[in-house]
Write a protein that holds these residues in place. Structure first.
Motif, PDB file in Angstrom:
ATOM      1  N   THR A 171      35.510  45.520 -79.337  1.00 53.25           N
ATOM      2  CA  THR A 171      36.218  45.715 -80.582  1.00 53.25           C
ATOM      3  C   THR A 171      35.126  46.715 -81.277  1.00 53.25           C
ATOM      4  N   VAL A 172      33.754  46.644 -80.955  1.00 56.05           N
ATOM      5  CA  VAL A 172      32.903  47.313 -81.836  1.00 56.05           C
ATOM      6  C   VAL A 172      32.906  48.809 -81.090  1.00 56.05           C
ATOM      7  N   ARG A 173      33.269  48.958 -79.956  1.00 53.28           N
ATOM      8  CA  ARG A 173      33.281  50.301 -79.237  1.00 53.28           C
ATOM      9  C   ARG A 173      34.504  50.993 -80.032  1.00 53.28           C
ATOM     10  N   GLY A 174      35.613  50.131 -80.133  1.00 52.53           N
ATOM     11  CA  GLY A 174      36.760  51.004 -80.688  1.00 52.53           C
ATOM     12  C   GLY A 174      36.500  51.332 -82.113  1.00 52.53           C
ATOM     13  N   PHE A 175      35.693  50.537 -83.115  1.00 59.52           N
ATOM     14  CA  PHE A 175      35.637  51.028 -84.344  1.00 59.52           C
ATOM     15  C   PHE A 175      34.730  51.977 -84.424  1.00 59.52           C
ATOM     16  N   VAL A 176      33.547  52.042 -83.479  1.00 58.84           N
ATOM     17  CA  VAL A 176      32.944  53.405 -83.397  1.00 58.84           C
ATOM     18  C   VAL A 176      33.364  54.690 -83.095  1.00 58.84           C
ATOM     19  N   SER A 177      34.451  54.374 -82.101  1.00 56.56           N
ATOM     20  CA  SER A 177      35.226  55.674 -81.696  1.00 56.56           C
ATOM     21  C   SER A 177      36.169  56.175 -82.899  1.00 56.56           C
ATOM     22  N   ILE A 178      36.850  55.107 -83.548  1.00 49.72           N
ATOM     23  CA  ILE A 178      37.963  55.471 -84.641  1.00 49.72           C
ATOM     24  C   ILE A 178      37.037  55.858 -85.871  1.00 49.72           C
ATOM     25  N   LEU A 179      35.805  55.516 -86.144  1.00 50.18           N
ATOM     26  CA  LEU A 179      34.778  56.029 -87.148  1.00 50.18           C
ATOM     27  C   LEU A 179      34.368  57.285 -86.824  1.00 50.18           C
ATOM     28  N   GLY A 180      34.351  57.765 -85.532  1.00 49.18           N
ATOM     29  CA  GLY A 180      33.836  59.165 -85.181  1.00 49.18           C
ATOM     30  C   GLY A 180      35.174  60.129 -85.308  1.00 49.18           C
TER      31      GLY A 180
END
Length: 115
Positions: free
Chosen positions: A83-92
């Motif tokens: 979930t953290v990795r997905g959030f960071v991806s979307i944030l970028g």
């Protein structure tokens, strides 16, 4: 009596009046009605915790000079690593932030928001 007469008696179908009609429903349990007085006591005993914005918390962690490791973010938010990795991806991608990702000698992933 002959054998044929006995066999035909044992293989007969049950009477139609004992068979359940097609589409008949079983009697279900009645829904429980909650007691309002019991709920009020519980609510009075526990004060509401302040709501936190986990997204803003993660962004603040990533804006630090050293950034934030995946483990730190998981611990702070209670999210799963994916979930953290997905959030960071979307944030970028959608958030427009420039994300710097690197691994240290121990193999931990660190995320940082670039300027």
């Amino acid at each position: 009596m002959s054998e044929n007469a006995i066999d035909s008696e044992n293989t007969s179908k049950p009477a139609s009046d004992t068979a359940k009609p097609k589409g008949a429903r079983k009697a279900g349990k009645k829904a429980k009605v909650p007691k309002k007085a019991g709920r009020a006591k519980k609510a009075a005993a526990k004060p509401k915790a302040e709501r936190t914005n986990k997204k803003a918390e993660v962004i603040a962690m990533m804006k630090r000079a050293k950034g934030a490791t995946l483990a730190e973010i998981v611990k702070a938010t209670g999210w799963q690593p994916h979930t953290v990795r997905g959030f960071v991806s979307i944030l970028g991608s959608k958030g427009g932030a420039k994300i710097e990702s690197s691994k240290n000698a121990a193999g931990e992933r660190t995320y940082k928001i670039g300027k």
